[in-house]
Scaffold this motif. Structure first.
Motif, short mmCIF file in Angstrom:
data_model
loop_
_atom_site.label_atom_id
_atom_site.label_comp_id
_atom_site.label_asym_id
_atom_site.label_seq_id
_atom_site.Cartn_x
_atom_site.Cartn_y
_atom_site.Cartn_z
N CYS A 41 0.88 -1.18 0.00
CA CYS A 41 0.00 0.00 0.00
C CYS A 41 0.91 1.22 0.00
N CYS A 46 0.41 -3.24 3.99
CA CYS A 46 -0.81 -3.20 4.80
C CYS A 46 -1.34 -4.60 5.04
N THR A 48 -4.90 -6.06 6.06
CA THR A 48 -6.29 -5.65 6.14
C THR A 48 -7.16 -6.83 6.55
N ASP A 63 -10.56 -3.24 8.94
CA ASP A 63 -9.52 -2.63 9.77
C ASP A 63 -8.17 -2.88 9.11
N LYS A 64 -7.28 -1.90 9.21
CA LYS A 64 -6.00 -1.98 8.51
C LYS A 64 -4.85 -1.65 9.45
#
Length: 122
Positions: A41, A46, A48, A63-64
């Motif tokens: 990302c 990231c 996720t 949510d990340k």
């Protein structure tokens, strides 16, 4: 410590490419209660949440965790992970093996840590 599932999931630009190759994919937590996607990302990595079986600890799909990781001489990836939902930054170490990850997330100057095992989703 009940809010670390995403962190324990679940990592410099050149390190980003190496990490993306080893960590990129969809991963299932060893207790079967979370599925995450790790992917590039921007210049970070990231993790996720795709699915959370028990949302009572505040975790939700989408949510990340944004990670900045570098490959270490021992082959692990280490650095930091930022959870925007909670405004927390964690120390993060990830050990990658074929089809498996172990994440270690720490807070409070590495005094409180938790390890979580993940397997690749095929």
């Amino acid at each position: 410590m009940t809010r670390l599932p995403l962190v324990l999931a679940l990592v410099a630009l050149s390190a980003h490419s190496a990490a993306a190759n080893d960590l990129d994919g969809t991963w299932l937590r060893d207790d079967g209660n979370a599925r995450v996607r790790i992917a590039p990302c921007g210049d970070k990595i990231c993790a996720t949440n795709l699915w959370i079986g028990d949302s009572s600890k505040g975790e939700a799909a989408g949510d990340k965790l944004v990670m900045t990781l570098a490959r270490q001489p021992d082959g692990t990836f280490s650095g930091s992970a930022y959870d925007a939902k909670r405004d927390w930054t964690y120390s993060m170490t990830i050990t990658a093996k074929p089809g498996a990850l172990t994440t270690r997330g720490c807070i409070a100057a590495k005094l409180i840590c938790r390890d979580v095992n993940w397997k690749a989703v095929e």
